[in-house]
Each structure stands twice: as structure tokens, then as C-alpha cells.
Design a protein around this motif. Structure first.
Motif, PDB file in Angstrom:
ATOM      1  N   VAL A  15     -37.257  32.121  32.519  1.00  0.00           N
ATOM      2  CA  VAL A  15     -36.067  31.721  31.773  1.00  0.00           C
ATOM      3  C   VAL A  15     -36.155  30.234  31.455  1.00  0.00           C
ATOM      4  CG1 VAL A  15     -33.552  31.556  31.809  1.00  0.00           C
ATOM      5  CG2 VAL A  15     -34.682  33.529  32.854  1.00  0.00           C
ATOM      6  N   VAL A  16     -35.889  29.899  30.181  1.00  0.00           N
ATOM      7  CA  VAL A  16     -35.953  28.527  29.685  1.00  0.00           C
ATOM      8  C   VAL A  16     -34.627  28.219  28.991  1.00  0.00           C
ATOM      9  CG1 VAL A  16     -37.196  26.990  28.110  1.00  0.00           C
ATOM     10  CG2 VAL A  16     -38.455  28.720  29.384  1.00  0.00           C
ATOM     11  N   ASP A  17     -34.210  26.968  29.027  1.00  0.00           N
ATOM     12  CA  ASP A  17     -32.956  26.550  28.399  1.00  0.00           C
ATOM     13  C   ASP A  17     -33.100  26.526  26.881  1.00  0.00           C
ATOM     14  OD1 ASP A  17     -30.559  25.408  27.620  1.00  0.00           O
ATOM     15  OD2 ASP A  17     -30.720  23.677  28.964  1.00  0.00           O
ATOM     16  N   ALA A  18     -32.380  27.406  26.200  1.00  0.00           N
ATOM     17  CA  ALA A  18     -32.453  27.516  24.737  1.00  0.00           C
ATOM     18  C   ALA A  18     -31.808  26.334  24.035  1.00  0.00           C
ATOM     19  CB  ALA A  18     -31.775  28.808  24.274  1.00  0.00           C
ATOM     20  N   THR A  19     -30.995  25.556  24.750  1.00  0.00           N
ATOM     21  CA  THR A  19     -30.303  24.430  24.120  1.00  0.00           C
ATOM     22  C   THR A  19     -31.142  23.165  24.079  1.00  0.00           C
ATOM     23  OG1 THR A  19     -29.237  23.680  26.157  1.00  0.00           O
ATOM     24  CG2 THR A  19     -28.069  25.350  24.838  1.00  0.00           C
ATOM     25  N   THR A  20     -32.295  23.179  24.735  1.00  0.00           N
ATOM     26  CA  THR A  20     -33.141  21.979  24.746  1.00  0.00           C
ATOM     27  C   THR A  20     -34.554  22.233  24.218  1.00  0.00           C
ATOM     28  OG1 THR A  20     -33.839  22.375  27.036  1.00  0.00           O
ATOM     29  CG2 THR A  20     -31.897  20.984  26.710  1.00  0.00           C
ATOM     30  N   GLU A  21     -34.996  23.469  24.229  1.00  0.00           N
ATOM     31  CA  GLU A  21     -36.383  23.789  23.856  1.00  0.00           C
ATOM     32  C   GLU A  21     -36.523  23.901  22.337  1.00  0.00           C
ATOM     33  OE1 GLU A  21     -40.191  24.104  25.212  1.00  0.00           O
ATOM     34  OE2 GLU A  21     -38.434  23.928  26.491  1.00  0.00           O
ATOM     35  N   LYS A  22     -37.573  23.318  21.802  1.00  0.00           N
ATOM     36  CA  LYS A  22     -37.851  23.374  20.363  1.00  0.00           C
ATOM     37  C   LYS A  22     -38.474  24.724  20.001  1.00  0.00           C
ATOM     38  CE  LYS A  22     -37.318  18.830  19.613  1.00  0.00           C
ATOM     39  NZ  LYS A  22     -36.049  18.346  19.367  1.00  0.00           N
ATOM     40  N   LEU A  23     -38.076  25.249  18.844  1.00  0.00           N
ATOM     41  CA  LEU A  23     -38.582  26.540  18.379  1.00  0.00           C
ATOM     42  C   LEU A  23     -40.098  26.518  18.218  1.00  0.00           C
ATOM     43  CD1 LEU A  23     -37.953  29.411  17.421  1.00  0.00           C
ATOM     44  CD2 LEU A  23     -37.659  28.480  15.116  1.00  0.00           C
ATOM     45  N   ARG A  24     -40.659  25.404  17.796  1.00  0.00           N
ATOM     46  CA  ARG A  24     -42.112  25.325  17.568  1.00  0.00           C
ATOM     47  C   ARG A  24     -42.904  25.568  18.852  1.00  0.00           C
ATOM     48  NH1 ARG A  24     -40.911  19.637  17.049  1.00  0.00           N
ATOM     49  NH2 ARG A  24     -41.716  18.562  18.874  1.00  0.00           N
ATOM     50  N   ARG A  25     -42.290  25.379  20.010  1.00  0.00           N
ATOM     51  CA  ARG A  25     -42.970  25.689  21.278  1.00  0.00           C
ATOM     52  C   ARG A  25     -42.869  27.175  21.613  1.00  0.00           C
ATOM     53  NH1 ARG A  25     -44.401  22.195  25.268  1.00  0.00           N
ATOM     54  NH2 ARG A  25     -43.385  23.518  26.809  1.00  0.00           N
ATOM     55  N   ALA A  26     -41.878  27.845  21.032  1.00  0.00           N
ATOM     56  CA  ALA A  26     -41.673  29.270  21.320  1.00  0.00           C
ATOM     57  C   ALA A  26     -42.583  30.143  20.473  1.00  0.00           C
ATOM     58  CB  ALA A  26     -40.211  29.643  21.077  1.00  0.00           C
ATOM     59  N   VAL A  27     -42.629  29.874  19.184  1.00  0.00           N
ATOM     60  CA  VAL A  27     -43.501  30.614  18.264  1.00  0.00           C
ATOM     61  C   VAL A  27     -44.168  29.600  17.340  1.00  0.00           C
ATOM     62  CG1 VAL A  27     -42.287  32.832  18.294  1.00  0.00           C
ATOM     63  CG2 VAL A  27     -41.563  31.093  16.701  1.00  0.00           C
ATOM     64  N   HIS A  28     -45.489  29.713  17.211  1.00  0.00           N
ATOM     65  CA  HIS A  28     -46.179  28.750  16.360  1.00  0.00           C
ATOM     66  C   HIS A  28     -47.441  29.301  15.705  1.00  0.00           C
ATOM     67  CE1 HIS A  28     -47.250  28.129  20.585  1.00  0.00           C
ATOM     68  NE2 HIS A  28     -48.475  28.079  20.139  1.00  0.00           N
ATOM     69  N   ASN A  29     -47.847  30.490  16.054  1.00  0.00           N
ATOM     70  CA  ASN A  29     -49.018  31.115  15.449  1.00  0.00           C
ATOM     71  C   ASN A  29     -48.590  32.276  14.563  1.00  0.00           C
ATOM     72  OD1 ASN A  29     -51.036  29.544  16.864  1.00  0.00           O
ATOM     73  ND2 ASN A  29     -50.455  30.696  18.687  1.00  0.00           N
ATOM     74  N   LEU A  30     -49.359  32.513  13.507  1.00  0.00           N
ATOM     75  CA  LEU A  30     -49.076  33.667  12.662  1.00  0.00           C
ATOM     76  C   LEU A  30     -49.026  34.928  13.512  1.00  0.00           C
ATOM     77  CD1 LEU A  30     -51.254  32.993   9.495  1.00  0.00           C
ATOM     78  CD2 LEU A  30     -48.808  32.647   9.801  1.00  0.00           C
ATOM     79  N   ASN A  31     -48.111  35.793  13.198  1.00  0.00           N
ATOM     80  CA  ASN A  31     -47.871  37.067  13.887  1.00  0.00           C
ATOM     81  C   ASN A  31     -47.193  36.923  15.243  1.00  0.00           C
ATOM     82  OD1 ASN A  31     -48.957  38.686  11.773  1.00  0.00           O
ATOM     83  ND2 ASN A  31     -50.998  38.109  12.468  1.00  0.00           N
ATOM     84  N   ASP A  32     -46.825  35.705  15.649  1.00  0.00           N
ATOM     85  CA  ASP A  32     -46.031  35.561  16.869  1.00  0.00           C
ATOM     86  C   ASP A  32     -44.703  36.272  16.673  1.00  0.00           C
ATOM     87  OD1 ASP A  32     -47.856  34.108  18.321  1.00  0.00           O
ATOM     88  OD2 ASP A  32     -46.748  32.213  18.259  1.00  0.00           O
ATOM     89  N   LYS A  33     -44.221  36.872  17.737  1.00  0.00           N
ATOM     90  CA  LYS A  33     -42.959  37.609  17.690  1.00  0.00           C
ATOM     91  C   LYS A  33     -41.927  36.902  18.555  1.00  0.00           C
ATOM     92  CE  LYS A  33     -45.081  42.017  16.646  1.00  0.00           C
ATOM     93  NZ  LYS A  33     -45.388  41.542  15.332  1.00  0.00           N
ATOM     94  N   ILE A  34     -40.683  37.054  18.151  1.00  0.00           N
ATOM     95  CA  ILE A  34     -39.541  36.574  18.933  1.00  0.00           C
ATOM     96  C   ILE A  34     -38.425  37.586  18.713  1.00  0.00           C
ATOM     97  CG2 ILE A  34     -38.674  35.063  17.102  1.00  0.00           C
ATOM     98  CD1 ILE A  34     -37.839  33.077  19.363  1.00  0.00           C
ATOM     99  N   ASN A  35     -37.681  37.900  19.761  1.00  0.00           N
ATOM    100  CA  ASN A  35     -36.641  38.920  19.689  1.00  0.00           C
ATOM    101  C   ASN A  35     -35.304  38.322  20.102  1.00  0.00           C
ATOM    102  OD1 ASN A  35     -38.569  41.090  19.173  1.00  0.00           O
ATOM    103  ND2 ASN A  35     -39.224  40.698  21.275  1.00  0.00           N
TER     104      ASN A  35
END
Length: 180
Positions: free
Chosen positions: A84-104
Motif C-alpha cells: 500500500v502506497v499513499d495516493a496523495t503523494t505518489e506521482k503517476l509516472r512512478r505507477a505506470v510508465h511503460n507501454l502496455n502498463d495496466k492500472i485499475n
């Protein structure tokens, strides 16, 4: 996309796109090990993925971006390895950054709406304002109906409106304030 967008803002943007009114809790989950293996397949086509299976049973396989609150019970899932990571501080580019990366996106933990997204294209255009992104390039259907009971409740509601008669139709019609 702007390099400064945080995960929670992205979650709210997705809620707007699906006509969610942001009156419920949400979390975004990244299937980290799946994204990693998909990336390795692209980088090393034709090679066995066995050599890239270095995730052990104690390693996290999902990163869950949550709005952390001391008054809420911390998230846990006995069936998956979740970090679990804090969504209010983490940048989206660290979550998904490669083609075909998924996020739900998981919205309204009672109705349990899930929106699955895939990073299909990365555009580097200095003249394109970051406020114009992200944008939907394809989709189908309409937004959700809040508090209808998730996908099962939405199916029941649609079925009642197709019949246009009966107690379910009357209940949904009265509740939503529409006849069609």
C-alpha cells in the motif's frame, strides 16, 4: 501527461470520465509483477520468461495506491501480496510508465466498481498542455449509476428498464426520476 500529476488526481479524473460523483472511497491498483513481465516480453521477444520470474512468495505483486486515513483500518488482502502506497503523494509516472502498463481503479468498495486502464501511447509534445491529458481514446457505454449495487445492480436496473413494467421498473424509475 504532465510529470507532476499525482495518482489520486488521476483517480479523480477517471471518476469524472465515468460520471462518478466521487462520494465514495477509491484506490488504484497496479499489477506490478504482470506489468514487469509484459515489459520484459517487449524488451526480450522470443525469450523464455522463466528467467525473469524472480518474484518470491513474499514479494508484492500489486501496488495499491490508497488515500491513507488513520481512522480507517489499513488495507490487507489474504489472497494477494499487496504493498500500500499513499495516493496523495505518489506521482503517476512512478505507477505506470511503460507501454502496455495496466492500472485499475476500484471505486465505491461497497458497489465495487472496477475500471481497467492500459497505457497505450506516450506522446511527447512540448506544445500540448498537460491540462489536456489524460484523455480517453476509446470506450463504450455510459457512466455508472451511483449506489445501484455495482455491475450486478446495474444489470438488474437495465433489465427492468428494458421491460418498462413491474415492481423493479417502478422502483428504479422512481429512484432515478426517469421513465426511460
Amino acid at each position: 501527461m504532465s510529470d507532476n500529476i499525482i495518482v489520486v488526481r488521476f483517480g479523480y479524473i477517471i471518476q469524472v470520465l465515468f460520471e462518478m460523483i466521487a462520494s465514495h472511497l477509491m484506490a488504484l491498483e497496479v499489477p506490478f509483477s504482470d506489468n514487469f513481465h509484459n515489459y520484459m516480453k517487449i524488451k526480450h521477444p522470443g525469450e523464455s520468461m522463466d528467467k525473469f520470474k524472480f518474484f518470491g512468495k513474499d514479494d508484492f505483486t500489486v501496488i495499491r495506491y490508497d488515500i491513507l486515513d488513520d481512522e480507517l483500518e489499513p488495507f490487507s488482502d489474504p489472497h494477494r501480496n499487496v504493498r500500500v502506497v499513499d495516493a496523495t503523494t505518489e506521482k503517476l509516472r512512478r505507477a505506470v510508465h511503460n507501454l502496455n502498463d495496466k492500472i485499475n481503479l476500484n471505486y465505491d468498495f461497497g458497489d465495487d466498481w472496477w475500471v481497467s486502464l492500459t497505457l497505450e501511447k506516450i506522446i511527447e509534445d512540448k506544445d500540448l498542455p498537460g491540462s489536456d491529458l489524460p484523455r480517453v481514446i476509446d470506450g463504450a457505454g455510459f457512466g455508472i449509476i451511483e449506489d445501484v449495487g455495482g455491475t450486478g445492480g446495474l444489470e438488474d436496473c437495465a433489465k427492468a428498464f428494458r421491460k418498462k413494467k413491474g415492481t423493479d421498473y417502478k422502483r428504479y424509475s422512481d429512484w432515478l426520476g426517469v421513465k426511460d
